[in-house]
Design a protein around this motif. Structure first.
Motif, PDB file in Angstrom:
ATOM      1  N   GLN A 108       0.840  -1.325   0.074  1.00  0.00           N
ATOM      2  CA  GLN A 108      -0.027   0.150  -0.051  1.00  0.00           C
ATOM      3  C   GLN A 108       0.741   1.380  -0.078  1.00  0.00           C
ATOM      4  N   MET A 109       1.846   1.312   0.809  1.00  0.00           N
ATOM      5  CA  MET A 109       2.504   2.492   1.095  1.00  0.00           C
ATOM      6  C   MET A 109       3.783   2.893   0.165  1.00  0.00           C
ATOM      7  N   LYS A 110       4.438   1.543  -0.032  1.00  0.00           N
ATOM      8  CA  LYS A 110       5.635   2.046  -0.969  1.00  0.00           C
ATOM      9  C   LYS A 110       5.397   1.689  -2.288  1.00  0.00           C
ATOM     10  N   LEU A 111       4.792   0.474  -2.654  1.00  0.00           N
ATOM     11  CA  LEU A 111       4.507   0.354  -4.147  1.00  0.00           C
ATOM     12  C   LEU A 111       3.323   0.825  -4.801  1.00  0.00           C
ATOM     13  N   ARG A 112       2.238   1.206  -3.952  1.00  0.00           N
ATOM     14  CA  ARG A 112       1.070   1.721  -3.994  1.00  0.00           C
ATOM     15  C   ARG A 112       0.479   0.882  -5.072  1.00  0.00           C
ATOM     16  N   MET A 113       0.304  -0.570  -5.002  1.00  0.00           N
ATOM     17  CA  MET A 113      -0.144  -1.556  -5.738  1.00  0.00           C
ATOM     18  C   MET A 113      -1.136  -2.400  -5.135  1.00  0.00           C
ATOM     19  N   ALA A 114      -1.967  -2.768  -6.055  1.00  0.00           N
ATOM     20  CA  ALA A 114      -3.138  -3.946  -5.415  1.00  0.00           C
ATOM     21  C   ALA A 114      -2.209  -5.234  -5.540  1.00  0.00           C
ATOM     22  N   PRO A 115      -2.757  -6.106  -4.408  1.00  0.00           N
ATOM     23  CA  PRO A 115      -2.141  -7.548  -4.372  1.00  0.00           C
ATOM     24  C   PRO A 115      -2.329  -8.120  -5.854  1.00  0.00           C
ATOM     25  N   GLU A 116      -3.355  -8.023  -6.435  1.00  0.00           N
ATOM     26  CA  GLU A 116      -3.377  -8.782  -7.917  1.00  0.00           C
ATOM     27  C   GLU A 116      -2.168  -8.270  -8.804  1.00  0.00           C
ATOM     28  N   GLN A 117      -2.129  -6.935  -8.690  1.00  0.00           N
ATOM     29  CA  GLN A 117      -1.059  -6.425  -9.528  1.00  0.00           C
ATOM     30  C   GLN A 117       0.441  -6.733  -9.144  1.00  0.00           C
ATOM     31  N   VAL A 118       0.534  -6.977  -7.896  1.00  0.00           N
ATOM     32  CA  VAL A 118       1.820  -7.338  -7.567  1.00  0.00           C
ATOM     33  C   VAL A 118       2.270  -8.953  -7.996  1.00  0.00           C
ATOM     34  N   ILE A 119       1.014  -9.684  -8.158  1.00  0.00           N
ATOM     35  CA  ILE A 119       1.393 -11.054  -8.594  1.00  0.00           C
ATOM     36  C   ILE A 119       1.753 -10.792  -9.706  1.00  0.00           C
ATOM     37  N   GLU A 120       0.988 -10.235 -10.581  1.00  0.00           N
ATOM     38  CA  GLU A 120       0.842 -10.367 -12.149  1.00  0.00           C
ATOM     39  C   GLU A 120       2.347  -9.698 -12.424  1.00  0.00           C
ATOM     40  N   GLN A 121       2.931  -8.559 -11.487  1.00  0.00           N
ATOM     41  CA  GLN A 121       4.262  -8.247 -12.015  1.00  0.00           C
ATOM     42  C   GLN A 121       5.438  -9.229 -11.422  1.00  0.00           C
ATOM     43  N   ALA A 122       5.253 -10.052 -10.470  1.00  0.00           N
ATOM     44  CA  ALA A 122       6.134 -10.875 -10.229  1.00  0.00           C
ATOM     45  C   ALA A 122       6.267 -12.030 -11.241  1.00  0.00           C
ATOM     46  N   VAL A 123       4.994 -12.424 -11.719  1.00  0.00           N
ATOM     47  CA  VAL A 123       5.250 -13.687 -12.427  1.00  0.00           C
ATOM     48  C   VAL A 123       5.838 -12.992 -13.770  1.00  0.00           C
ATOM     49  N   LYS A 124       5.636 -12.013 -14.572  1.00  0.00           N
ATOM     50  CA  LYS A 124       6.311 -11.459 -15.630  1.00  0.00           C
ATOM     51  C   LYS A 124       7.747 -11.217 -15.271  1.00  0.00           C
ATOM     52  N   ALA A 125       8.184 -10.855 -14.081  1.00  0.00           N
ATOM     53  CA  ALA A 125       9.543 -10.536 -13.889  1.00  0.00           C
ATOM     54  C   ALA A 125      10.117 -11.774 -13.876  1.00  0.00           C
ATOM     55  N   VAL A 126       9.775 -13.012 -13.203  1.00  0.00           N
ATOM     56  CA  VAL A 126      10.106 -14.270 -13.371  1.00  0.00           C
ATOM     57  C   VAL A 126      10.387 -14.864 -14.731  1.00  0.00           C
ATOM     58  N   LYS A 127       9.460 -14.684 -15.460  1.00  0.00           N
ATOM     59  CA  LYS A 127       9.324 -15.114 -16.829  1.00  0.00           C
ATOM     60  C   LYS A 127      10.420 -14.649 -17.729  1.00  0.00           C
ATOM     61  N   LEU A 128      10.734 -13.127 -17.470  1.00  0.00           N
ATOM     62  CA  LEU A 128      11.541 -12.416 -18.312  1.00  0.00           C
ATOM     63  C   LEU A 128      13.039 -12.937 -17.824  1.00  0.00           C
ATOM     64  N   ALA A 129      13.103 -13.252 -16.391  1.00  0.00           N
ATOM     65  CA  ALA A 129      14.499 -13.498 -15.793  1.00  0.00           C
ATOM     66  C   ALA A 129      14.907 -15.078 -16.297  1.00  0.00           C
ATOM     67  N   ARG A 130      13.910 -15.973 -16.531  1.00  0.00           N
ATOM     68  CA  ARG A 130      14.247 -17.001 -17.148  1.00  0.00           C
ATOM     69  C   ARG A 130      14.527 -17.200 -18.611  1.00  0.00           C
ATOM     70  N   SER A 131      14.271 -15.948 -19.046  1.00  0.00           N
ATOM     71  CA  SER A 131      14.697 -15.946 -20.675  1.00  0.00           C
ATOM     72  C   SER A 131      16.384 -15.490 -20.808  1.00  0.00           C
ATOM     73  N   TYR A 132      16.786 -15.243 -19.494  1.00  0.00           N
ATOM     74  CA  TYR A 132      18.242 -14.844 -19.477  1.00  0.00           C
ATOM     75  C   TYR A 132      18.829 -16.141 -18.822  1.00  0.00           C
ATOM     76  N   ARG A 133      18.597 -16.646 -17.759  1.00  0.00           N
ATOM     77  CA  ARG A 133      19.107 -17.576 -17.147  1.00  0.00           C
ATOM     78  C   ARG A 133      17.942 -18.622 -16.793  1.00  0.00           C
ATOM     79  N   ASP A 134      18.639 -19.957 -16.465  1.00  0.00           N
ATOM     80  CA  ASP A 134      17.749 -20.986 -16.068  1.00  0.00           C
ATOM     81  C   ASP A 134      17.613 -20.909 -14.437  1.00  0.00           C
ATOM     82  N   ASP A 135      18.679 -20.163 -13.911  1.00  0.00           N
ATOM     83  CA  ASP A 135      18.589 -20.299 -12.377  1.00  0.00           C
ATOM     84  C   ASP A 135      18.024 -18.959 -11.959  1.00  0.00           C
TER      85      ASP A 135
END
Ligand code: KIV
Ligand code: ZN
Length: 511
Positions: A108-135
């Motif tokens: 709420q205070m730092k990200l100013r994001m709703a929980p669903e948005q946080v999940i969406e962004q986390a999933v997107k980040a992990v998928k992108l990271a996997r395109s660079y490394r397997d670990d």
């Protein structure tokens, strides 16, 4: 049957977030080489999106280290992940560690994001990271204050997206051991795909519980612990690597797991990190404090002499205390000097640097009959600091003190091609020297810490001085060593002024 506990060292990233502990690329390389000798499984070398300097440092460490995984931190956004991926491109084994906050207060205070948005962004980040490394490692920041139901949802989603390690941080050091151990157990039991990842923990020491919390997590199935040498880290620091490793090694019977750490490299690593960052180790610090194996009382000494197990649960030599041995002397030649540097994992970039460091060594050997590894480390640190581009240089100094008289100091400081003189008096010789230097530099900085430590034993030991200065919210540490502690103090003050002058700015990943 003992399981393997992975040791993820974050001295070069979270440790570097301690006020004033920022390190240059070459300092990071020296520490990384020592961490590799220590046989840590993962070295978190930095936060590549923080600055070009940090990007280059992570890239350099990734190109050199072969026996540990090299990791780069990235917030859960495209730019950070791309920078981490690029910095790790040459790694023999590389890991991207991405994170986003999951506690209600942070969302709420730092990200100013709703929980669903946080999940969406986390999933997107992990998928992108996997395109660079397997670990790929994912951390829900402030997990200690996050709702377990929400953690279960987001972690299940990032595991599906390809995360290979889930790291659970107690970012603000808020949890209690039983509670934190219980959280790890709950997550492992409730998340359907939990068995596809390694469970890791990352505990801060605000209530002095970082090690206890990490160990409680290990008894509940965590198989990676994130920690730092000497417990360095943001605010009160992180879990201390040496304490985690020795607890698990000494009590293998209790934990039923062990690390692959070469424990004899612990004390050399502690001394190196302390010399480079200017953070002294308190004498009563477990494992690496100067008194950790000293038996003062007569009853203890008597017991230890009869049988050392009466009062010692570990042997000093097993954690590297015997390392403090005479290595070189006045008659040692350049080859012996170079060879010892090599054994210490120090590679100097040019013949010129070796010559300059050798000249310093000869100068020190004239004043001190026995030169130890710690002296060499300090000497190389000073040589490296000089190459970063010193704005101020100590040319010469003279102090006078006499019982009943006010001490006086005269200093000559080089600034570019100029030499500037100043005289001052003070309540003691160090105070007089600092006043004289300050009258030349005019920094207006606040002196926050002044500490003196003997690097080795004996009255001819070098004194290692740390000076912490604060100016306009920026904090820097300067370190200096000399057989004369007033000279060491002047060097430390000037080193801190040079760091203030260099104005190296870097982003903080969590702010
Ligand atoms: O303390 C913390 O939450 C961190 C994360 C970036 C893992 O350092
Ligand atoms: Zn942290």
């Amino acid at each position: 049957m003992t399981d393997r506990l992975m040791i993820f060292d974050t001295t070069l990233r979270d440790g570097e977030q301690s006020p004033g502990a920022s390190m240059t690329r070459d300092e990071k390389i020296r520490i990384a080489r020592q961490l590799e000798k220590l046989r840590v499984d993962v070295i978190e070398a930095g936060f590549p999106a923080a600055s070009n300097g940090d990007f280059e440092a992570v890239k350099a460490v990734a190109g050199i280290i072969k026996d540990s995984i090299v990791c780069g931190l990235a917030r859960a956004n495209d730019n950070d992940i791309r920078r981490a991926g690029e910095a790790l491109a040459d790694a023999n084994a590389g890991r991207i560690h991405t994170f986003i906050a999951t506690s209600p207060i942070h969302m709420q205070m730092k990200l100013r994001m709703a929980p669903e948005q946080v999940i969406e962004q986390a999933v997107k980040a992990v998928k992108l990271a996997r395109s660079y490394r397997d670990d790929v490692e994912f951390s829900p920041e402030d997990a200690g204050r996050s709702e377990p139901d929400f953690l279960c949802r987001i972690l299940e989603a990032v595991i599906d997206a390809g995360a290979t390690t889930i790291n659970v941080p107690d970012t603000v050091g808020y949890t209690m051991p039983e509670q934190f151990g219980g959280l790890i157990r709950t997550l492992r039991e409730r998340i359907p795909n939990a068995d596809k990842v390694v469970w890791s923990v990352h505990c801060h020491n605000d209530l002095g519980l970082a090690v206890a919390n990490s160990l409680a997590a290990v008894t509940n199935g965590a198989r990676q612990v994130e920690c730092t040498i000497n417990g360095l880290g943001e605010r009160a620091g992180n879990a201390a690597l040496e304490e985690i490793v020795m607890a698990v090694r000494t009590r293998r019977d209790f934990f039923a797991c062990d690390t692959r750490i070469d424990t004899t490299q612990i004390v050399p690593a502690s001394k190196l990190v302390s010399a480079i960052t200017g953070f002294p180790v308190q004498p009563n610090k477990a494992i690496v404090g100067a008194n950790a194996f000293a038996h003062e009382s007569g009853i203890h000494q008597d017991g230890v002499l009869k049988s050392r197990e009466t009062y010692e649960i570990m042997r000093a030599e097993d954690v590297g205390w015997s390392h403090n041995k005479l290595v070189l002397g006045k008659l040692s030649g350049r080859n012996a000097f170079r060879q010892r540097l090599k054994e210490l994992g120090i590679e100097m970039e040019s013949e010129e640097s070796v010559n300059a460091a050798f000249a310093r060594f000869k100068d020190l050997a004239d004043r001190k009959s026995e030169i130890f590894d710690e002296d060499l480390q300090m000497l190389v640190s000073e040589e490296a600091a000089g190459q970063v581009g010193e704005h101020y240089k100590l040319v010469s100094m003279k102090t006078q003190s006499e019982t009943g008289e006010k001490p006086t100091a005269t200093v000559v400081i080089g600034e570019g091609s100029d030499e500037r003189h100043a005289d001052a008096t003070g309540s003691g010789s160090v105070d007089a020297v600092f006043r004289a230097i300050e009258s030349i530099a005019g920094s207006g900085a606040d002196l926050q810490l002044f500490s003196v430590n003997a690097i080795t034993g004996g009255t001819d030991a070098q004194g290692e001085v740390t000076v912490r200065l604060k100016k306009e919210g920026r904090i820097v540490n300067g370190a200096g060593a000399d057989t004369d502690i007033v000279v060491a103090s002047a060097k430390a003050y000037i080193s801190a002024l040079n760091k203030l002058h260099s104005k190296l700015e870097r982003a903080h990943p969590q702010v």
